[in-house]
Design a protein around this motif. Structure first.
Motif: not given
Length: 208
Positions: A26-27, A113-115, A121-127
Motif C-alpha cells: 500500500a505504501l 471505499v479506499g477514499v 483517515t490516513f489509512g488508520s481504519v484500513a490498518l
C-alpha cells in the motif's frame, strides 16, 4: 490455513497476505498515486496561470482528484487482476473470496471505499481492520468480497499451495504441491474461479 473448494471437491490452500506485506504494498502504491497527484497539481497550476476561469479550474481539480483516487486504481486493479505495482513488488495479489481474479465491480468498490479508509483517515481504519480480521481484510475488501493472498514463488498464476482432493468418504487427500491454473470438472469445463461444477452438470455429463 484458508481453503478454497473448487470443482471435483479439490481444495486449494490460499494463504492470506500478512499485514506487513499489505502495508508495504500500500505504501508503494500510495507513493505512486502521490507522484501522479503532484504532476496533476502542477499541470492545473500552469493551466490556471493562462487565465482559465476559477469555476472551470475548480471543476478540473475535482475531476482530476476523482481520476487519481478512484478511476486510476480501479483501472489498474481491473487490468492487472489485482496486482498493482506495490502488490507486485511484495508478492501478493487481490483475489475474490472464491479465489478467482477480481473484476471491475470489486476493483471499483475497493477504490471507492479506499477514499475514506485510506485517504481521509490516513489509512488508520484500513490498518486496524486488517490487523483484526482473520484474513487481513480491510473494509473495502469486506464490502467487495476480496482479500489478498501471497503468490510469490508459485507457478501459473503464482499461487503455490498444497492441493487436496476430497473423497466421497469426506477424507482429504493431498494431490500436488503446485496447483494448476485450471481444473477439469466432471462436466468437462475448466474451473477458472468464475464458476464451480454443480452436481447436476456433473451427473448429466456422466450419463452422456
Amino acid at each position: 490455513m484458508d481453503t478454497i473448494v473448487i470443482g471435483e471437491g479439490v481444495e486449494l490452500d490460499a494463504r492470506p497476505a500478512s499485514a506487513i506485506s499489505r502495508m508495504l504494498g500500500a505504501l508503494i502504491d500510495l507513493a505512486v498515486l502521490v507522484a501522479v497527484l503532484l504532476l496533476v497539481a502542477i499541470l492545473l497550476t500552469n493551466v490556471a496561470r493562462i487565465g482559465v476561469p476559477e469555476a472551470v479550474a475548480d471543476v478540473g481539480g475535482t475531476v482530476a482528484i476523482a481520476f487519481v483516487l478512484i478511476v486510476l486504481p480501479t483501472t489498474v486493479d481491473t487490468l492487472t487482476r489485482g496486482r498493482t505495482l506495490g502488490k507486485l513488488a511484495v508478492g501478493i495479489r487481490v483475489v475474490r473470496d472464491d479465489g478467482g481474479p477480481i473484476v471491475f465491480r470489486q476493483a471499483f468498490v475497493r477504490a471507492l471505499v479506499g477514499v475514506v479508509e485510506l485517504w481521509l483517515t490516513f489509512g488508520s481504519v484500513a490498518l486496524i481492520c486488517s490487523l483484526v480480521h482473520p484474513q487481513g481484510k480491510r473494509v473495502g475488501d469486506i464490502l467487495a468480497g476480496t482479500y489478498a493472498v501471497r503468490v510469490r514463488g508459485g507457478a501459473g498464476d503464482g499461487r503455490r499451495s498444497s492441493c487436496r482432493r476430497t473423497s466421497p468418504s469426506g477424507r482429504a487427500r493431498r494431490t500436488s504441491r503446485v496447483c494448476p491454473t485450471a481444473w477439469r470438472c466432471p462436466c468437462g469445463s475448466s474451473w477458472d474461479g468464475r464458476r464451480a461444477c454443480t452436481p447436476a452438470r456433473a451427473s448429466s455429463s456422466g450419463r452422456a
